[in-house]
Design a protein around this motif. Structure first.
Motif, PDB file in Angstrom:
ATOM      1  N   ASN A  92     -25.017 -36.715  32.978  1.00  0.00           N
ATOM      2  CA  ASN A  92     -24.849 -35.920  31.735  1.00  0.00           C
ATOM      3  C   ASN A  92     -26.047 -34.996  31.562  1.00  0.00           C
ATOM      4  O   ASN A  92     -27.199 -35.389  31.729  1.00  0.00           O
ATOM      5  CB  ASN A  92     -24.726 -36.828  30.518  1.00  0.00           C
ATOM      6  N   GLY A  93     -25.721 -33.784  31.193  1.00  0.00           N
ATOM      7  CA  GLY A  93     -26.787 -32.802  30.998  1.00  0.00           C
ATOM      8  C   GLY A  93     -27.030 -31.940  32.202  1.00  0.00           C
ATOM      9  O   GLY A  93     -27.846 -31.015  32.138  1.00  0.00           O
ATOM     10  N   THR A  94     -26.304 -32.253  33.284  1.00  0.00           N
ATOM     11  CA  THR A  94     -26.424 -31.432  34.483  1.00  0.00           C
ATOM     12  C   THR A  94     -25.037 -31.037  34.931  1.00  0.00           C
ATOM     13  O   THR A  94     -24.040 -31.669  34.591  1.00  0.00           O
ATOM     14  CB  THR A  94     -27.139 -32.193  35.590  1.00  0.00           C
ATOM     15  N   PHE A  95     -25.026 -30.002  35.726  1.00  0.00           N
ATOM     16  CA  PHE A  95     -23.731 -29.544  36.215  1.00  0.00           C
ATOM     17  C   PHE A  95     -23.974 -28.655  37.438  1.00  0.00           C
ATOM     18  O   PHE A  95     -25.099 -28.284  37.747  1.00  0.00           O
ATOM     19  CB  PHE A  95     -22.978 -28.769  35.136  1.00  0.00           C
ATOM     20  N   GLY A  96     -22.853 -28.348  38.064  1.00  0.00           N
ATOM     21  CA  GLY A  96     -22.882 -27.366  39.138  1.00  0.00           C
ATOM     22  C   GLY A  96     -23.150 -27.951  40.497  1.00  0.00           C
ATOM     23  O   GLY A  96     -23.058 -29.150  40.718  1.00  0.00           O
ATOM     24  N   LEU A  97     -23.486 -27.086  41.444  1.00  0.00           N
ATOM     25  CA  LEU A  97     -23.703 -27.438  42.834  1.00  0.00           C
ATOM     26  C   LEU A  97     -24.899 -28.366  42.942  1.00  0.00           C
ATOM     27  O   LEU A  97     -25.989 -28.053  42.499  1.00  0.00           O
ATOM     28  CB  LEU A  97     -23.919 -26.171  43.658  1.00  0.00           C
ATOM     29  N   HIS A  98     -24.561 -29.527  43.543  1.00  0.00           N
ATOM     30  CA  HIS A  98     -25.564 -30.581  43.702  1.00  0.00           C
ATOM     31  C   HIS A  98     -26.197 -30.994  42.368  1.00  0.00           C
ATOM     32  O   HIS A  98     -27.281 -31.557  42.349  1.00  0.00           O
ATOM     33  CB  HIS A  98     -26.669 -30.163  44.686  1.00  0.00           C
ATOM     34  N   CYS A  99     -25.499 -30.616  41.226  1.00  0.00           N
ATOM     35  CA  CYS A  99     -25.964 -30.992  39.866  1.00  0.00           C
ATOM     36  C   CYS A  99     -27.360 -30.461  39.574  1.00  0.00           C
ATOM     37  O   CYS A  99     -28.173 -31.075  38.872  1.00  0.00           O
ATOM     38  CB  CYS A  99     -25.961 -32.522  39.710  1.00  0.00           C
ATOM     39  N   ARG A 100     -27.616 -29.331  40.160  1.00  0.00           N
ATOM     40  CA  ARG A 100     -28.941 -28.766  40.008  1.00  0.00           C
ATOM     41  C   ARG A 100     -29.105 -27.985  38.686  1.00  0.00           C
ATOM     42  O   ARG A 100     -30.223 -27.695  38.277  1.00  0.00           O
ATOM     43  CB  ARG A 100     -29.238 -27.833  41.180  1.00  0.00           C
ATOM     44  N   SER A 101     -28.049 -27.622  37.965  1.00  0.00           N
ATOM     45  CA  SER A 101     -28.139 -26.856  36.708  1.00  0.00           C
ATOM     46  C   SER A 101     -28.119 -27.801  35.517  1.00  0.00           C
ATOM     47  O   SER A 101     -27.493 -28.863  35.557  1.00  0.00           O
ATOM     48  CB  SER A 101     -26.983 -25.869  36.618  1.00  0.00           C
ATOM     49  N   LYS A 102     -28.822 -27.346  34.459  1.00  0.00           N
ATOM     50  CA  LYS A 102     -28.893 -28.164  33.251  1.00  0.00           C
ATOM     51  C   LYS A 102     -28.022 -27.549  32.168  1.00  0.00           C
ATOM     52  O   LYS A 102     -27.956 -26.325  32.001  1.00  0.00           O
ATOM     53  CB  LYS A 102     -30.330 -28.281  32.762  1.00  0.00           C
ATOM     54  N   CYS A 103     -27.391 -28.421  31.418  1.00  0.00           N
ATOM     55  CA  CYS A 103     -26.605 -27.953  30.278  1.00  0.00           C
ATOM     56  C   CYS A 103     -27.558 -27.385  29.207  1.00  0.00           C
ATOM     57  O   CYS A 103     -28.755 -27.688  29.188  1.00  0.00           O
ATOM     58  CB  CYS A 103     -25.815 -29.117  29.674  1.00  0.00           C
ATOM     59  N   SER A 104     -27.010 -26.590  28.281  1.00  0.00           N
ATOM     60  CA  SER A 104     -27.834 -25.983  27.212  1.00  0.00           C
ATOM     61  C   SER A 104     -28.335 -27.030  26.236  1.00  0.00           C
ATOM     62  O   SER A 104     -29.392 -26.888  25.627  1.00  0.00           O
ATOM     63  CB  SER A 104     -27.020 -24.936  26.465  1.00  0.00           C
ATOM     64  N   GLY A 105     -27.563 -28.094  26.117  1.00  0.00           N
ATOM     65  CA  GLY A 105     -27.934 -29.123  25.162  1.00  0.00           C
ATOM     66  C   GLY A 105     -27.494 -28.793  23.736  1.00  0.00           C
ATOM     67  O   GLY A 105     -27.899 -29.472  22.784  1.00  0.00           O
ATOM     68  N   HIS A 106     -26.690 -27.709  23.539  1.00  0.00           N
ATOM     69  CA  HIS A 106     -26.277 -27.295  22.207  1.00  0.00           C
ATOM     70  C   HIS A 106     -24.761 -27.331  22.041  1.00  0.00           C
ATOM     71  O   HIS A 106     -24.208 -26.618  21.186  1.00  0.00           O
ATOM     72  CB  HIS A 106     -26.775 -25.887  21.928  1.00  0.00           C
ATOM     73  N   CYS A 107     -24.160 -28.200  22.871  1.00  0.00           N
ATOM     74  CA  CYS A 107     -22.722 -28.349  22.711  1.00  0.00           C
ATOM     75  C   CYS A 107     -22.434 -29.106  21.428  1.00  0.00           C
ATOM     76  O   CYS A 107     -23.208 -29.971  21.000  1.00  0.00           O
ATOM     77  CB  CYS A 107     -22.143 -29.129  23.900  1.00  0.00           C
ATOM     78  N   ALA A 108     -21.370 -28.730  20.771  1.00  0.00           N
ATOM     79  CA  ALA A 108     -21.013 -29.326  19.487  1.00  0.00           C
ATOM     80  C   ALA A 108     -20.826 -30.823  19.634  1.00  0.00           C
ATOM     81  O   ALA A 108     -20.296 -31.311  20.639  1.00  0.00           O
ATOM     82  CB  ALA A 108     -19.734 -28.690  18.985  1.00  0.00           C
TER      83      ALA A 108
END
Length: 382
Positions: free
Chosen positions: A28-44
Motif C-alpha cells: 500500500n502506498g506504492t504502485f507501478g513497475l516494480h512498485c517503485r512509485s509512491k501514491c500521493s497519500g491524498h486519496c479520499a
C-alpha cells in the motif's frame, strides 16, 4: 523449474521478490513497475491508490485534485474537490487549500475573521475596516450604513453633517443639508444648532424675531424694534419711515413737531422744559444780583458812617474854637468891630452846624433807603 519471470521483470503493481516469481502485490502506498512509485497519500478516505496506475479510486481528500490527488486546489479555491472559493484574505493572500483559512487570520478591510479564519463574512452594518473593528458615524443620508471597507457614506450625509465619513458637524454659522444654510441672528453671536438652525434658548439679536423654529432669521416688522421685536417705534420718523429695527432710532430725523432720537417727544413739552430752565436761570441771576446789592449797601453804610463820624469830629472842633472866640469878645466889650466879627463867626458856626446836620441827615436817609424792601424780598414774593 523455479517459477521465476524472465529477466525478473514483473507487471505493474507487482514486485520482484528474491525468487523473481513476481507473485507479490505492491505494498500500500506504492504502485507501478516494480512498485517503485509512491501514491500521493491524498486519496479520499485514506484509501491507498491503485497499485497499478496510482490513481485514487474514491477521489481526493479536501484540497487536492486530479486522479492522483497530488496537486492542490488552484485559483483561490479550497475544500472538497476544490469547489469552494477562498474568502477575502489580507493582501490578496491565498487561503489554505484544505481549510480555506487566511494566513494569520488577517482579512481584507470590510470582512471579519470567524472561527475558521476564512474571512468570508462581511462586516455587519454599522462597522467597517480591518476585521470590522471601526464603527460608522451613523450620520449617512437616509440612515444607509456606511461603506464596510472605508466607512464612507456613499449617498451623502444626514442634515447637519459633512465630510466623506459624515462625522463632522457644520462649520460655525451654517446648518442643514450639506451645511449649505446660513444661521440666523442668534443673541451674543452664538452659533445655531447645526441640524435645525435654531438659536440657543431661542434668543435672537436685537432687530430679529424668534419664529416657531427658533432660527431668528426673520427681521422685525416695520414699526417694531429691539429684543424679539417687542418694542414699538414712535411712529413719528420723518417721511413716515420706520425706525431702526435694532435700537428704534429715527435715523433720518423726526416729523414736524417731534424731537429727540426716538422722535417720541413734542416741541411743546421741550419748550416747557426750556421755560423751567429759563426760570431757574432767572432765579440764579436774581440771587446773584441781590448778593451784589447787599454788598453795595454794606459799602455805602460803612462809607456814610465814616463820613458822619468825620463831620461830628469837625463839629466838636468848631465848637471849641467858638467858645474861645466868645470869651475873647466878652472880655473886651463895647467895640463895634469885635462885635461884628463875633456875629460873623456866629453865623459861620451856625451855617457849618446846619450843613453838618444836613449831610448827617443825608447819610441817615441813605441808610434808611437801604433798609427798604430789597431784591431778596421781591424774589421771595416770586
Amino acid at each position: 523449474m523455479t517459477g521465476s519471470c524472465p529477466s525478473g521483470l514483473c507487471e505493474r503493481g507487482w514486485k520482484n521478490a528474491s525468487d523473481k516469481r513476481c507473485n507479490e502485490e505492491c505494498d500500500n502506498g506504492t504502485f507501478g513497475l516494480h512498485c517503485r512509485s509512491k501514491c500521493s497519500g491524498h486519496c479520499a478516505g485514506g484509501l491507498s491508490c491503485n497499485k497499478v496506475t496510482g490513481s485514487c479510486p474514491e477521489g481526493c481528500e479536501d484540497g487536492w485534485i486530479n486522479s492522483y490527488c497530488n496537486e492542490t486546489c488552484r485559483n483561490n479555491f479550497y475544500g472538497e474537490n476544490c469547489s469552494f472559493p477562498c474568502g477575502h484574505c489580507a493582501n490578496n493572500a491565498k487561503c489554505d487549500h484544505v481549510t480555506g483559512s487566511c494566513p494569520f487570520g488577517l482579512c481584507k478591510r470590510g470582512w471579519k475573521n470567524t472561527s475558521e479564519k476564512r474571512c468570508n463574512e462581511e462586516c455587519e452594518n454599522g462597522t467597517f475596516g480591518s476585521n470590522c473593528q471601526s464603527k460608522c458615524s451613523g450620520h449617512c443620508a437616509g440612515e444607509i450604513p456606511c461603506n464596510k471597507v472605508d466607512g464612507f457614506c456613499t449617498q451623502g450625509c444626514a442634515v447637519g453633517w459633512i465630510n466623506p465619513y459624515c462625522n463632522d458637524t457644520c462649520q460655525t454659522n451654517f446648518y442643514g443639508k450639506n451645511c449649505s444654510c446660513s444661521c440666523g441672528h442668534c443673541a451674543n453671536n452664538a452659533t445655531c444648532d447645526h441640524v435645525t438652525g435654531s438659536c440657543p434658548s431661542g434668543l435672537c439679536k436685537r432687530g430679529w424675531k424668534k419664529n416657531s423654529d427658533k432660527r431668528c432669521d426673520e427681521e422685525c416688522e416695520n414699526g417694531t424694534f429691539g429684543s424679539n421685536c417687542q418694542s414699538k417705534c414712535s411712529g413719528h420718523c420723518v417721511g413716515g419711515l420706520p425706525c431702526n429695527k435694532v435700537d428704534g432710532l429715527c435715523t433720518e430725523g423726526c416729523a414736524f413737531g417731534w424731537i429727540n432720537p426716538y422722535c417720541n417727544d413734542t416741541i411743546k413739552r421741550a419748550s416747557e422744559c426750556n421755560s423751567n430752565q429759563l426760570v431757574r436761570s432767572s432765579l440764579y441771576g436774581t440771587i446773584a444780583a441781590l448778593f451784589l446789592s447787599i454788598l453795595l449797601n454794606i459799602f455805602l453804610i460803612v462809607r456814610n458812617a465814616k463820613k458822619a463820624f468825620y463831620m461830628r469830629q469837625r463839629s466838636k472842633k468848631g465848637n471849641k474854637e467858638q467858645d474861645s472866640t466868645i470869651e475873647t469878645y466878652v472880655t473886651v466889650p463895647g467895640r463895634i468891630e469885635e462885635n461884628t466879627a463875633y456875629q460873623e463867626l456866629t453865623v459861620q458856626l451856625n451855617n457849618s452846624w446846619i450843613n453838618d446836620t444836613e449831610e448827617s441827615n443825608a447819610g441817615y436817609q441813605e441808610l434808611g433807603q437801604s433798609s427798604q424792601p430789597s431784591h431778596y424780598e421781591e424774589l421771595k414774593q416770586f
